[in-house]
Design an enzyme around this catalytic site. Structure first.
Site, PDB file in Angstrom:
ATOM      1  N   ASN A 139      -4.153  -0.281  -0.450  1.00  0.00           N
ATOM      2  CA  ASN A 139      -3.944  -1.671  -0.826  1.00  0.00           C
ATOM      3  C   ASN A 139      -2.445  -1.940  -0.875  1.00  0.00           C
ATOM      4  O   ASN A 139      -1.665  -1.076  -1.289  1.00  0.00           O
ATOM      5  CB  ASN A 139      -4.542  -1.962  -2.204  1.00  0.00           C
ATOM      6  CG  ASN A 139      -6.052  -2.072  -2.176  1.00  0.00           C
ATOM      7  OD1 ASN A 139      -6.659  -2.293  -1.140  1.00  0.00           O
ATOM      8  ND2 ASN A 139      -6.675  -1.927  -3.336  1.00  0.00           N
ATOM      9  N   ARG A 175     -11.223  -0.066   0.952  1.00  0.00           N
ATOM     10  CA  ARG A 175     -10.617   1.233   1.268  1.00  0.00           C
ATOM     11  C   ARG A 175     -11.675   2.325   1.401  1.00  0.00           C
ATOM     12  O   ARG A 175     -11.624   3.129   2.331  1.00  0.00           O
ATOM     13  CB  ARG A 175      -9.593   1.628   0.201  1.00  0.00           C
ATOM     14  CG  ARG A 175      -8.354   0.740   0.201  1.00  0.00           C
ATOM     15  CD  ARG A 175      -7.452   1.064  -0.972  1.00  0.00           C
ATOM     16  NE  ARG A 175      -8.189   0.872  -2.223  1.00  0.00           N
ATOM     17  CZ  ARG A 175      -7.858   1.406  -3.393  1.00  0.00           C
ATOM     18  NH1 ARG A 175      -6.795   2.176  -3.488  1.00  0.00           N
ATOM     19  NH2 ARG A 175      -8.559   1.175  -4.471  1.00  0.00           N
TER      20      ARG A 175
END
Length: 97
Positions: free
Chosen positions: A44, A26
């Protein structure tokens, strides 16, 4: 508003599967997007995938999709699914939880 010129804004939703959590995916996605001037978000998912929305010019978004196939060091990307969406005019890139 025609969507045919290469400079028009494009938006895609990307689902990345493989070893993509716990490897900084990320944060690296955010950095790569900011470098390319792409807006959106990344998060996520509970099933182990990473989901991202990418908005920007067609070449920049395509560059991000290519980046997602590789990911950061430590990631093992098995599959990237991309779907087109209508742009919403996002102004920044954030990591969503």
């Amino acid at each position: 508003m025609p969507n045919s010129s290469p400079s028009s804004t494009q938006r895609v939703r990307v689902f990345i599967s493989g070893r993509v959590q716990g490897v900084g995916f990320r944060y690296s996605t955010r950095e790569a997007a900011i470098q390319r001037g792409v807006n959106g978000w990344v998060r996520n998912l509970s099933d182990g995938r990473v989901e991202a929305v990418l908005e920007g010019s067609q070449p920049d978004v395509e560059s991000m999709i290519e980046w997602c196939h590789q990911g950061p060091p430590g990631a093992v990307v098995q599959e990237v699914n991309v779907s087109q969406e209508s742009p919403e005019g996002l102004q920044h890139f954030e990591i969503s939880r």
